[in-house]
Scaffold this active site. Structure first.
Site, PDB file in Angstrom:
ATOM      1  CG  HIS A  45      -0.555   0.222   2.503  1.00 15.20           C
ATOM      2  ND1 HIS A  45      -0.232  -0.791   3.371  1.00 15.20           N
ATOM      3  CD2 HIS A  45      -0.355   1.358   3.196  1.00 15.20           C
ATOM      4  CE1 HIS A  45       0.145  -0.289   4.527  1.00 15.20           C
ATOM      5  NE2 HIS A  45       0.079   1.020   4.452  1.00 15.20           N
ATOM      6  CG  ASP A 101       0.380  -4.165   2.822  1.00 13.54           C
ATOM      7  OD1 ASP A 101       0.917  -3.664   1.816  1.00 13.54           O
ATOM      8  OD2 ASP A 101      -0.415  -3.544   3.547  1.00 13.54           O
ATOM      9  CB  SER A 159       2.752   1.641   6.411  1.00 14.01           C
ATOM     10  OG  SER A 159       1.500   1.214   6.812  1.00 14.01           O
TER      11      SER A 159
HETATM   12  N1  ARG Z   1      -4.578   0.017   7.639  1.00 14.08           N
HETATM   13  C1  ARG Z   1      -3.280   0.050   7.049  1.00 14.08           C
HETATM   14  C2  ARG Z   1      -2.714   1.475   7.128  1.00 14.08           C
HETATM   15  O1  ARG Z   1      -3.212   2.257   7.860  1.00 14.08           O
HETATM   16  C3  ARG Z   1      -3.302  -0.480   5.666  1.00 14.08           C
HETATM   17  C4  ARG Z   1      -3.995   0.351   4.652  1.00 14.08           C
HETATM   18  C5  ARG Z   1      -3.960  -0.157   3.260  1.00 14.08           C
HETATM   19  N2  ARG Z   1      -4.955  -1.161   2.988  1.00 14.08           N
HETATM   20  C6  ARG Z   1      -6.258  -0.897   2.652  1.00 14.08           C
HETATM   21  N3  ARG Z   1      -7.079  -1.893   2.481  1.00 14.08           N
HETATM   22  N4  ARG Z   1      -6.716   0.312   2.504  1.00 14.08           N
HETATM   23  O2  ARG Z   1      -2.128   2.059   6.274  1.00 14.08           O
HETATM   24  N1  GLU Z   2      -1.077   1.007   7.701  1.00 11.50           N
HETATM   25  C1  GLU Z   2      -0.502   2.058   8.455  1.00 11.50           C
HETATM   26  C2  GLU Z   2       0.393   2.998   7.671  1.00 11.50           C
HETATM   27  O1  GLU Z   2       0.196   3.289   6.552  1.00 11.50           O
HETATM   28  C3  GLU Z   2       0.223   1.459   9.590  1.00 11.50           C
HETATM   29  C4  GLU Z   2      -0.755   0.939  10.505  1.00 11.50           C
HETATM   30  C5  GLU Z   2      -0.950   1.857  11.652  1.00 11.50           C
HETATM   31  O2  GLU Z   2      -1.554   2.908  11.540  1.00 11.50           O
HETATM   32  O3  GLU Z   2      -0.453   1.432  12.704  1.00 11.50           O
HETATM   33  O4  GLU Z   2       1.281   3.597   8.173  1.00 11.50           O
END
Ligand code: ARG
Ligand code: GLU
Length: 722
Positions: A86, A222, A653
């Site tokens: 991502h 990921d 991330s």
């Molecule tokens: N929750 C993770 C973060 O905050 C992954 C986000 C990417 N994945 C998604 N399905 N949007 O970045």
């Molecule tokens: N998916 C998150 C990011 O883009 C990391 C997950 C979190 O927020 O801890 O940084």
């Protein structure tokens, strides 16, 4: 008597909740002083110096801030970097077409020449960090008005940066910590020739998509890979075909042994923003006002975009990144409200504040300086509430309607002309053209028009009229209070909805463009929206926020003075941090227990043929059937993800998860749903970070994609079989 005193001390300690192991995002240069002992007691087998040192190549030399918002790490002596799928997604999307759909099918460069450049992408190393609080605060007094203080801080910082020791290709920045009670200088090295090396298909890299996002148990691979290119002297350079793969000071060794429950792990990266020291009144406001407002708006926006994405393959590609971005925070905020509620965060904060006030009242000097802090803060938060709500409404809505972004771009040309004349205009024009070209690539007028109707309806109906643009209200009124019809007409008439026509307009002589900007209804409408916002909302908001910042600065200092027994860590601010904690499962609710590991079996359990979120590539299914995991399996199974107690946030991330020896064991990419409130109130019982097991990454690269040449670049180790 002595016994009683001990009892009393023990009692007080239990109230103020000492920083527990696991909580905290620590500055790497202070690990030796603050954390090393505890890290070793948790099982760490290296020294603080192995993690951060300015002389020898330490782990920090393998960590980069990836493209501004994520983290990445160097995993080969040829400058190969690993980050999340991502985090690389925008690049993957930019190179995708209906024929070469790297989002759907993945991408693997077979050799250097196939690696794809990404204009604008960059990674930044931290060369060293210095505490410069004294110099920055030189001349600052507590009576100074905020703006005066800020200018002095800026002036001092600029001077320190200018005089700091650095090479011509290095840079630096100064950042405030603990609400501006401390300041640190970061010397940096930024590389701008970053090429895409590999990415799995989304059915691996984003397996489970939005349904599984922020959730455990998780089965997402990921990750994506890039490579840093440097000039012939191994120094930063703009993209050039003459550039060569970068030779790093340090690259991470990769462990094939995995981690077991209870093992030490640490995450090294660039957490973006947390607010751990907020007063209870502020936490309550987030839970009850701000988060729900933003959730409500995003819910409607997502429904619109989703409807179109499901119908149209082209829109699906165009809106994929935007949708994921909107959805991500939308879901996080819901988890946050839930977690704050279920852990009684406000109550806990209140009892902490009671103890604070009690201690302050018992000390004459503190009472004089800190005595009214809490009540002043509470008043200020009450005052800011309506403006905070209006800000969230404005920003959430206006930022999702691209027609306004386009109008904003045109508007900015006018502003540039007014400020710097024709030269200013010309310079801005270049930027505007670039920006709009990118915007139109990921834009569809029909989707945008629908968003306009749905979101502006909320703008009009859900907030007090004094915060709304009078032009907008008039315009709706003139259209018989029929927003839908008004919007249809607006989009029909305006050329700004159309990429080609807008770009043709920008090629006209400056006078014509400025004339257009003066008269076009969309530009005028947008100008009134922003004007109303700045007059009715942000002026007052900024004034109150300034007061709150000042109070928070005192409150932060006061907490450090009053709770001497506590070790404080600074809130995340997109600077390099270390967080550490054990691998551990958790109990999300009564009678439910989550394991710390997931396996490929779980991927197949979730498999839904042809599904948008849960499809599984055929090759993975075949490898699973034959249990063909190469050296990456463990006990006949293929590990996929695991969780631990590391205190992470957005920006982490792509951060490496390291074992006790500093070997790469995983790649951080998420947190668990129940624990997303860790940004505001970390709770060790339910806060867990989610990492993809590095062995799964290697399995996908090697066995699935056949890109074994990449694995050959890496250094694989077996620390547990030593
Ligand atoms: N929750 C993770 C973060 O905050 C992954 C986000 C990417 N994945 C998604 N399905 N949007 O970045
Ligand atoms: N998916 C998150 C990011 O883009 C990391 C997950 C979190 O927020 O801890 O940084």
């Amino acid at each position: 008597m002595r016994y009683l005193k001990h009892l009393l001390v023990a009692f007080c300690l239990s109230i103020v909740s000492l920083v527990k192991a696991d909580e905290g995002m620590w500055l790497p240069l202070l690990l030796g002083k603050l954390n090393e002992k505890q890290m070793k007691s948790l099982g760490m087998k290296m020294s603080a110096n192995d993690i951060y040192s300015i002389n020898s190549g330490s782990l920090k030399d393998a960590i980069v801030s990836f493209n501004g918002g994520c983290t990445g790490e160097v995993i080969s002596s040829k400058g190969l970097i690993l980050t999340n799928h991502h985090c690389g997604f925008d690049a993957i999307q930019n190179h995708s077409t209906l024929d070469h759909n790297y989002i759907r099918d993945g991408f693997w460069a077979g050799n250097y020449s196939e690696e794809i450049p990404n204009p604008g992408m960059f990674v930044t190393f931290i060369i060293r960090i210095e505490d410069i609080s004294k110099q920055v605060l030189n001349g600052v007094t507590s009576e100074m008005p905020e703006n005066e203080r800020q200018s002095l801080v800026d002036k001092n910082s600029a001077e320190i940066k200018r005089n700091s020791k650095k090479e011509s290709y290095q840079d630096g920045f100064v950042r405030g910590f603990f609400e501006g009670n401390q300041y640190y200088l970061f010397i940096t090295e930024t590389y701008r020739d970053i090429r895409l090396v590999g990415a799995p298909p989304s059915s691996i890299g984003n397996f489970g998509k939005d349904t599984d996002n922020w959730m455990w148990p998780r089965h997402t691979g990921d990750f994506s890979m890039f490579r840093i290119y440097a000039n012939k002297n191994n120094k930063p350079a703009e993209y050039s075909t003459d550039n060569i793969p970068y030779t790093p000071k340090k690259s991470l060794s990769i462990s094939l042994d995995g981690v077991a429950e209870g093992d030490f792990t640490m995450v090294f990266g660039f957490p973006g923003r947390t607010t751990q020291y907020l007063q209870s009144a502020a936490v309550e406001q987030i839970m009850k006002i701000n988060d729900p407002a933003k959730i409500g708006i995003r819910e409607k926006a997502l429904a619109v975009i989703d409807g179109y994405m499901r119908k149209d393959e082209q829109i699906k590609i165009q809106y994929a990144a935007k949708y994921a971005g909107i959805q991500n925070a939308y879901k996080k905020w819901q988890g946050e409200v839930l977690g704050l509620t279920s852990t009684n965060a406000v109550e806990k904060k209140k009892s902490y504040e009671n103890e604070f006030q009690k201690r302050v009242n018992n000390n004459t000097q503190w009472k004089a300086t800190y005595g009214s802090l809490l009540s002043d803060l509470e008043k200020a938060y009450a005052e800011i509430q309506p403006y905070g709500f209006a800000r969230d409404y404005y920003l959430e809505i206006v930022s999702k309607i691209e027609l306004f972004s386009i109008a904003n771009a045109i508007n900015s040309l006018k502003a540039a002309y007014e400020k710097d004349g024709e030269n200013g205009y010309k310079q801005r024009l270049k930027e505007v053209k670039n920006r709009l070209a990118g915007l139109f690539d990921e834009y569809n007028a029909e989707v945008d028009q629908r968003l306009f109707v749905v979101l502006m309806e909320m703008y009009m109906n859900d907030q007090e009229s004094k915060y709304q643009s009078p032009e907008f209200r008039n315009w709706v009124k003139e259209n018989g209070n029929n927003l839908e019809k008004a919007a249809v007409d607006l989009y029909k008439e305006t050329i700004l909805k159309d990429a080609r026509k807008t770009l043709v307009l920008l090629d006209q002589p400056m006078g014509d463009v400025l004339e257009f900007a003066k008269k076009d209804p969309v530009v005028l409408l947008y100008a009134d929206l922003i004007n109303t916002y700045s007059e009715q909302v942000s002026k007052k908001l900024n004034e109150i926020q300034g007061r709150i910042n000042k109070l928070n600065r005192s409150y932060m200092q006061a907490q450090m003075d009053v709770f001497k027994e506590k070790t404080f860590y600074p809130d995340a601010n997109s600077t390099l941090r270390v967080t550490y904690g054990k691998v551990k499962g958790y109990n999300p609710r009564d009678a439910v227990k989550y394991d710390h590991y997931t396996y490929l079996d779980g991927v197949l359990d979730k498999y839904k043929p042809g599904d948008y979120e849960f499809d599984v590539p055929e090759k993975i299914r075949t490898l699973y059937k034959s249990k063909d995991y190469g050296p990456y399996g463990s006990g006949g199974k293929m590990p996929v993800c695991f969780i631990a107690m590391n205190h992470t946030t957005g920006g982490n991330s792509g951060s490496p998860a390291l074992d006790a020896y500093g070997n790469l064991v995983g790649l951080n990419f998420d947190r668990v749903w129940e624990g997303t409130m860790s940004d505001i109130n970390y709770d060790p019982s339910i806060c867990r970070n989610i990492m993809v097991d590095i062995r799964y990454v290697l399995f996908v690269v090697d066995k699935f994609a056949g890109a074994s040449h990449l694995v050959k670049e890496m250094k694989l180790v077996h620390p547990k079989k030593k």
